[in-house]
Enzyme design. Structure first.
Site, PDB file in Angstrom:
ATOM      1  N   GLU A  99       0.830  -1.202   0.069  1.00 41.51           N
ATOM      2  CA  GLU A  99       0.184   0.398  -0.009  1.00 41.51           C
ATOM      3  C   GLU A  99       0.883   1.351   0.100  1.00 41.51           C
ATOM      4  OE1 GLU A  99      -2.678  -0.274   3.297  1.00 41.51           O
ATOM      5  OE2 GLU A  99      -3.614  -2.139   2.431  1.00 41.51           O
ATOM      6  N   GLU A 134      -4.879  -9.038   0.585  1.00 44.31           N
ATOM      7  CA  GLU A 134      -5.736  -8.628   1.876  1.00 44.31           C
ATOM      8  C   GLU A 134      -7.079  -8.421   1.718  1.00 44.31           C
ATOM      9  OE1 GLU A 134      -4.396  -5.176   3.994  1.00 44.31           O
ATOM     10  OE2 GLU A 134      -2.394  -5.652   3.775  1.00 44.31           O
TER      11      GLU A 134
END
Ligand code: IFM
Length: 462
Positions: free
Chosen positions: A166, A344
């Site tokens: 991220e 995720e």
């Protein structure tokens, strides 16, 4: 009976990150990271929680691997704490830190669980922050050296490598919104940090390819589907800009070698665009083996005020399984039908332990079931989806929310550090066993049974 059966080579995994679970923040020669420093300043984290002990995974990793084995988990995604290996980010490696990861990996392999390693999940060495962190191009060389060292040490034992987790969160929350360390509110530095993170990714992928290593390499992006709140022009523009800001600012350079134009012009007008050197975009575009997608919810966007970088929209995050499907189809359509792993996906709940040590996290089961079905539909419709990693294996330190948000399928009593399997853990084990979802283990049936049991219990207690 409806069946959602996945391809035979589909991988079912769970994910965690070093700072969120390891603890042992200053043990065995580990250096200070930006998160260590940040959490020790009062007021930064809910309840002033810290990751000093977290789940104590550093000492309890064997128990955690046994739990994974029991749940028949096939792959474990975890991150390496850079300061365990290089306490100041560079220089002499710390043998003890390396030993920990080697032991963990051996333990996983003995249990037939494939190690998936994230090189950077937010815990930059504090010493490197002192020279500007990700907004300083010099960091890139240090990251490459760290990656090279890890490749050499762990090379043939790692199934997949993920350069960054991220990068948008690292850049925006750290350098523009002041929410994560280094807690700056400097949009120019944020955009530079985003560029440098992408560039460091490209350099490390090149290195990996040059070293002709086994395994695959990719990056994990947090992506979402973006919708305007109202069908007003203002909101439509805000939604488009949010899409460029959150999704395309990372996807376009990685796959197409340029930044999205509307946002770039906007940044340029405000003099906050990143400095890009010759060859940077080519490096960023170095082909990867897979794209990791972290998906949680959709964003609903409403224009507020477009006069500043950070205040031009209001965003609501909502659970929306269909968004996962839409996102996967969009990646297939716009970005070369690249192989994808969901690296995720999960939900935080206020889980409660019952008197008989159970956690009935029915909402999590519902969330997982709905998203897994959408993943299956995406494969049916041609997406090269290769695996799914549930966030997270165990309850852990959820950054600025401390321990107030539980994401695990394994409950952690943070006083005793005892692990307790939640109902969702058994649900996920069954998904893995069946390589998908069979309608007869469907949620509605489970809910109905639960309700019947509840009524029966009440009835019996009279
Ligand atoms: O806990 C985080 C993780 O570190 C990064 N992705 C989102 C998760 C849940 O908020």
């Amino acid at each position: 009976m409806k069946k959602y059966i996945f391809p035979n080579d589909f991988i079912w995994g769970v994910a965690t990150s070093a700072y969120q679970i390891e603890g042992a923040w200053n043990e065995d020669g580990k250096g200070e990271s930006i998160w260590d420093k940040f959490v020790h300043q009062k007021g930064n984290i809910e309840n002033n929680d810290t990751g000093d002990v977290a789940c104590d995974h550093y000492h309890r990793y064997k128990e955690d691997v046994q739990i994974m084995k029991k749940l028949e988990i096939q792959a474990y995604r975890f991150s390496i704490s850079w300061t365990r290996i290089f306490p100041k980010g560079f220089g002499e490696p710390n043998k003890k830190g390396l030993e920990f990861y080697k032991n963990l990996i051996n333990c996983l392999l003995e249990s037939k669980i494939r190690p998936v390693v994230t090189l950077y999940h937010w815990d930059l060495p504090q010493a490197l922050q002192e020279i500007g962190g990700w907004s300083n191009r010099k960091i890139i060389k240090h990251f490459e050296n760290f990656a090279k060292f890890m490749f050499e040490e762990l090379e043939d034992k790692v199934y997949m490598w993920i350069t960054h987790n991220e990068p948008s969160l690292v850049a925006y929350c750290g350098y523009a919104f002041g929410e994560h360390p280094p807690a700056l509110k400097d949009p120019k530095k944020a955009m530079q940090a985003a560029h440098n993170l992408l560039l460091s990714h490209g350099k490390v992928v090149q290195l990996f390819k040059d070293m002709k290593l086994k395994g695959k390499i990719g990056i994990s992006l947090n992506l979402s589907t973006i919708y305007p709140k109202r069908r007003f022009r203002k909101d439509l523009i805000a939604a488009k800009r949010q899409d460029e800001f959150k999704n395309r600012w990372f996807l376009d350079p990685l796959f197409k070698g340029f930044y999205p134009s509307m946002l770039f012009k906007f940044l340029k007008k405000k003099n906050i665009e990143p400095n890009i050197e010759k060859g940077d975009l080519e490096t960023i575009k170095t082909p990867i083996d897979f794209l990791g997608i972290n998906y949680y919810s959709r964003d609903i966007v409403k224009a507020i005020d477009d006069s500043t970088f950070v205040e031009y929209m209001g965003i609501e995050h909502k659970k929306y399984p269909q968004g996962l499907y839409d996102l996967l189809i969009r990646i297939k359509r716009d970005y070369e039908n690249i192989p994808i792993y969901i690296t995720e996906n999960g939900i935080h709940l206020k889980d409660k332990l019952t008197k008989d040590n159970k956690v009935h996290d029915i909402k999590r089961i519902e969330y997982l079931e709905e998203h897994i079905k959408k993943a299956w539909e995406a494969i049916r419709d041609g997406v090269k989806l290769k695996g799914y990693f549930l966030w997270s294996l165990i309850d852990n330190f959820e950054w600025t929310y401390g321990y107030s948000r539980r994401f695990g399928i394994v409950y952690v009593d943070f006083k005793t550090l005892k692990r307790i399997l939640k109902d969702s853990a058994y649900f996920y084990r069954d998904v893995i066993r069946n390589n998908g979802i069979l309608e007869n283990v469907s949620l509605k049936e489970k809910q109905l049974n639960e309700l019947k049991q509840k009524i029966a219990r009440r009835f019996n207690s009279f």
